[in-house]
Design a protein around this motif. Structure first.
Motif, short mmCIF file in Angstrom:
data_model
loop_
_atom_site.label_atom_id
_atom_site.label_comp_id
_atom_site.label_asym_id
_atom_site.label_seq_id
_atom_site.Cartn_x
_atom_site.Cartn_y
_atom_site.Cartn_z
N GLY A 1 -42.25 7.79 36.61
CA GLY A 1 -42.10 6.66 35.69
C GLY A 1 -42.67 7.00 34.33
O GLY A 1 -42.06 6.74 33.28
N ALA A 2 -43.84 7.65 34.35
CA ALA A 2 -44.51 7.97 33.09
C ALA A 2 -43.69 8.96 32.27
O ALA A 2 -43.48 8.78 31.07
N VAL A 3 -43.21 10.00 32.93
CA VAL A 3 -42.48 11.01 32.18
C VAL A 3 -41.14 10.46 31.70
O VAL A 3 -40.67 10.78 30.60
N LEU A 4 -40.56 9.56 32.49
CA LEU A 4 -39.32 8.90 32.04
C LEU A 4 -39.57 8.14 30.75
O LEU A 4 -38.77 8.19 29.81
N ALA A 5 -40.70 7.44 30.69
CA ALA A 5 -41.01 6.65 29.50
C ALA A 5 -41.11 7.57 28.28
O ALA A 5 -40.58 7.26 27.21
N LEU A 6 -41.76 8.71 28.47
CA LEU A 6 -41.87 9.66 27.37
C LEU A 6 -40.48 10.12 26.92
O LEU A 6 -40.14 10.07 25.74
N GLN A 7 -39.69 10.57 27.87
CA GLN A 7 -38.38 11.12 27.54
C GLN A 7 -37.48 10.07 26.89
O GLN A 7 -36.82 10.32 25.89
N ILE A 8 -37.44 8.89 27.54
CA ILE A 8 -36.56 7.86 27.01
C ILE A 8 -37.06 7.38 25.65
O ILE A 8 -36.28 7.22 24.70
N GLY A 9 -38.37 7.19 25.58
CA GLY A 9 -38.95 6.77 24.29
C GLY A 9 -38.57 7.76 23.19
O GLY A 9 -38.08 7.36 22.12
N TYR A 10 -38.72 9.03 23.50
CA TYR A 10 -38.41 10.07 22.51
C TYR A 10 -36.94 10.03 22.10
O TYR A 10 -36.60 10.15 20.92
N PHE B 1 -33.07 5.12 17.34
CA PHE B 1 -32.08 4.03 17.28
C PHE B 1 -32.75 2.68 17.19
O PHE B 1 -32.09 1.66 17.21
N GLY B 2 -34.06 2.68 17.25
CA GLY B 2 -34.77 1.41 17.23
C GLY B 2 -34.50 0.58 18.44
O GLY B 2 -34.41 -0.64 18.40
N ALA B 3 -34.32 1.27 19.58
CA ALA B 3 -33.95 0.54 20.79
C ALA B 3 -35.06 0.59 21.82
O ALA B 3 -34.82 0.53 23.01
N LYS B 4 -36.31 0.71 21.32
CA LYS B 4 -37.37 0.98 22.30
C LYS B 4 -37.60 -0.18 23.25
O LYS B 4 -38.12 0.01 24.32
N TYR C 1 -35.59 -1.35 25.09
CA TYR C 1 -34.81 -1.14 26.32
C TYR C 1 -35.43 -0.13 27.26
O TYR C 1 -34.90 0.15 28.33
N ILE C 2 -36.53 0.46 26.87
CA ILE C 2 -37.17 1.45 27.75
C ILE C 2 -37.41 0.86 29.14
O ILE C 2 -37.11 1.47 30.15
N GLY C 3 -37.91 -0.35 29.15
CA GLY C 3 -38.20 -0.99 30.43
C GLY C 3 -36.97 -1.08 31.29
O GLY C 3 -37.00 -0.79 32.49
N THR C 4 -35.86 -1.48 30.69
CA THR C 4 -34.62 -1.61 31.46
C THR C 4 -34.19 -0.27 32.04
O THR C 4 -33.84 -0.16 33.22
N ILE C 5 -34.23 0.74 31.19
CA ILE C 5 -33.72 2.03 31.65
C ILE C 5 -34.60 2.58 32.77
O ILE C 5 -34.11 3.04 33.81
N ILE C 6 -35.91 2.51 32.57
CA ILE C 6 -36.80 3.01 33.63
C ILE C 6 -36.59 2.19 34.90
O ILE C 6 -36.45 2.73 35.99
N GLY C 7 -36.54 0.89 34.73
CA GLY C 7 -36.39 0.02 35.90
C GLY C 7 -35.14 0.39 36.68
O GLY C 7 -35.21 0.62 37.89
N SER D 1 -45.40 -3.20 24.04
CA SER D 1 -46.34 -4.02 24.81
C SER D 1 -45.81 -4.24 26.22
O SER D 1 -44.60 -4.20 26.47
N SER D 2 -46.74 -4.47 27.13
CA SER D 2 -46.36 -4.67 28.52
C SER D 2 -45.42 -5.86 28.69
O SER D 2 -44.52 -5.85 29.52
N ASP D 3 -45.64 -6.89 27.89
CA ASP D 3 -44.78 -8.07 27.99
C ASP D 3 -43.34 -7.71 27.70
O ASP D 3 -42.43 -8.05 28.46
N LEU D 4 -43.15 -7.01 26.58
CA LEU D 4 -41.79 -6.62 26.22
C LEU D 4 -41.18 -5.72 27.29
O LEU D 4 -40.02 -5.86 27.67
N TYR D 5 -42.00 -4.78 27.76
CA TYR D 5 -41.55 -3.84 28.78
C TYR D 5 -41.04 -4.58 30.01
O TYR D 5 -39.92 -4.38 30.46
N TYR D 6 -41.85 -5.48 30.53
CA TYR D 6 -41.45 -6.18 31.76
C TYR D 6 -40.35 -7.19 31.51
O TYR D 6 -39.53 -7.45 32.39
N ASN D 7 -40.30 -7.78 30.30
CA ASN D 7 -39.21 -8.71 30.00
C ASN D 7 -37.87 -8.00 30.05
O ASN D 7 -36.91 -8.49 30.65
N SER D 8 -37.83 -6.82 29.42
CA SER D 8 -36.55 -6.11 29.39
C SER D 8 -36.20 -5.64 30.79
O SER D 8 -35.03 -5.58 31.18
#
Ligand SMILES: Nc1ncnc2c1ncn2[C@@H]1O[C@H](COP(=O)(O)OP(=O)(O)OP(=O)(O)O)[C@@H](O)[C@H]1O
Ligand SMILES: [Mg+2]
Lengths: 250, 261
Positions: free
Chosen positions: A58-67, A72-75, A77-83, A174-181
């Motif tokens: 999960g952690a490495v996914l966040a790094l890769q996807i974030g990067y 695109f300013g779509a950060k 959506y990181i939560g959605t993609i990881i989820g 933020s965690s809120d945004l992460y879990y909301n998405s």
């Protein structure tokens, strides 16, 4: 040609073993002790590993996807993609690989040694079918343990992603945004698809490793060879089968 | 022994049995009968195919040719295996290594739900006493001496209350005194339960003292069949050589080479 025939023969006898094992399902309630024993063994052997590995995936996914999507300013959506990738793909496959390494190998080793030391023969002469006594409790245990493993894997994977998103400076989500998405895009279907996949992997791994164990013959050296073979065959099975089952489920 | 259950003994009939492994012809037309309740001893040099023959009786090997009947039914028929209790004492013990001795012994009655736990406990304890392995109940097989393993595997067979008991070398690995006790025990079990016994052995004393009838297997064929007295009076050179205790039966001179078939 000969190898092909052998492969078919192997698959045929495996299917036969599977059917025979299924036919003993009614005897399961009175085997509850053995079933419980197997569940505990499988749980202990795999839960911590699955948790640690999934966290880092999960952690490495966040790094890769974030990067990749930062520009695109779509950060958000990181939560959605990881989820989604955890539930639908990575958790079932990682769980299957851990189950292969810890459970499949142990099952093959145990059954192969019972076979080589004639314990399986002894069971047969006692009119106790090995499929009922040895395979069924293990098969039922893996079916029960897989959902737990899957949930552990998905949840720790999400947490791994969340920790990275929150504490890595350049992501700073933020965690809120992460879990909301995460919540807004993941449907119950995703969970059931993941579960179906993981269960099919688990059942396949257990049948393959039991079958290879019970078919071992010769001396003690064959036990080691059988274990290696089981691990290789199970991993190949998981990765190839994964493609086809994903195709069907999507 | 206390709490012995008498059983309906069965006959064994082996008719023209052939078995090869690849090129190697192990059994080449073996025929004999064991009458219900009889103790039948099968002797023969090492590697002559005694264990292989015995495995046919519990359907662990399939005959290439010939018939193996237990109580008149084919031994490898699932129905026969369900109807007739056949117990086998394996040459190497074949104890369940992950279970305690007690659980090894209790497995059959538990799995087949024959008795309550209390009755099983009584039966197991009494059999363990009869075989002087009382102290071993909580040990696992790896913690036993070779001779104890042998007796546990005899015990595991007796607990099944079998109609036919197959002993594969029950006295190998035992000291002479224990061997004599075990021999006596085999006779006692046969007498008290009425079960048919087929004993594979190298032990001449065992065979000559308790067998009702016996046979000698060499190179995949029976070279002798009869009572112990017939054997003592037999003049066949092959039989004499095998039975003469001053000659080592393991000597290759007394076995044909494996490719000499
Ligand atoms: N599964 C098998 N595959 C190939 N060969 C086998 C197999 N089982 C037995 N054999 C061969 O059959 C022959 C007879 O073996 P068996 O075990 O019956 O001998 P035995 O008479 O019991 O000898 P011993 O007195 O030493 O126990 C041996 O040459 C053995 O190598
Ligand atoms: Mg033998």
């Amino acid at each position: 040609m000969k190898a092909l025939l052998e492969l078919f023969e192997w698959i045929g006898s495996g299917v036969q073993m599977a059917l025979k094992t299924m036919s003993y399902i009614p005897s399961l309630p009175r085997q509850w002790k053995r079933l419980l024993e197997q569940c505990l063994f499988m749980g202990y052997a795999t839960v911590p590993l699955v948790a640690i590995l999934s966290f880092f995936i999960g952690a490495v996914l966040a790094l890769q996807i974030g990067y990749s999507i930062m520009d695109f300013g779509a950060k958000q959506y990181i939560g959605t993609i990881i989820g989604l990738s955890m539930v639908r793909e990575l958790s079932p496959v990682m769980t299957a690989i851990m189950v292969t390494g810890r459970v499949g190998s142990a099952v093959t080793a145990e059954l192969a040694s019972m076979k080589v030391y004639q314990e399986v023969d002894a069971l047969r002469t006692m009119n106790i079918p090995p499929e009922r006594f040895l395979v069924l409790p293990r098969l039922a245990a893996i079916v029960l343990v897989i959902p737990v493993l899957l949930i552990v894997s998905v949840v720790t994977g999400w947490i791994g992603g969340q920790v990275v998103c929150e504490y890595v400076d350049w992501i700073d989500l933020s965690s809120d945004l992460y879990y909301n998405s995460l919540k807004s895009f993941i449907k119950i279907d995703d969970l059931t698809d993941g579960l179906i996949k993981a269960e099919l992997f688990g059942v396949g791994i257990l049948l393959i490793s039991s079958h290879l164990g019970l078919r071992t013959s010769g001396g003690p050296r064959e036990i080691g060879a059988a274990v290696t073979r089981a691990v290789v065959v199970c991993i190949i099975f998981v990765l190839i089968f994964d493609y086809f089952i994903t195709n069907i489920l999507i | 022994m206390e709490s012995t259950v008498t059983v309906e003994p069965v006959s064994v009939s082996i008719e023209n049995l052939y078995k090869s492994f690849g090129e190697q012809k192990v059994l080449r037309g073996v025929s004999f009968d064991v009458k219900p309740g009889e103790i039948f001893a099968l002797m023969g040099p090492s590697g002559s195919g005694k264990s292989v023959l015995m495995r046919h009786l519990v359907a662990l090997e399939q005959a290439d040719e010939g018939e193996v009947l237990i109580g008149g039914e084919p031994a490898d028929d699932p129905g026969t295996q369900g109807n007739i209790r056949t117990a086998m004492v394996f040459q190497a013990g074949a104890l369940f290594n992950s279970m305690t001795v007690y659980d090894n012994l209790a497995l059959y009655p538990r799995e087949h739900r024959l008795y309550s736990e209390t009755v099983i406990w009584e039966k197991v304890t009494s059999v363990m006493r009869a075989l002087s392995i009382e102290g071993a109940g909580r040990k696992i097989p790896a913690e036993l001496s070779g001779g104890m393993k042998k007796r546990v595997s005899v015990a595991r067979a007796i607990i099944m209350e079998p109609q036919l008991i197959l002993y594969d070398e029950p006295t190998s690995e035992l000291d002479p005194i224990l061997a004599a006790t075990t021999t006596e025990l085999i006779a006692t079990i046969a007498r008290e339960t009425g079960a048919t016994s087929l004993v594979v052995t190298h032990d001449r004393n065992l065979a000559l003292s308790i067998a009702d009838r016996m046979a000698l297997l060499m190179d995949g064929k029976l070279v002798f069949r009869g009572t112990p007295d017939d054997l003592r009076n037999n003049n066949d050179p092959q039989v004499l050589e095998f039975m003469n205790p001053t000659i080592d039966p393991l000597n290759p001179r007394f076995r044909k080479q494996e490719n000499d078939v």
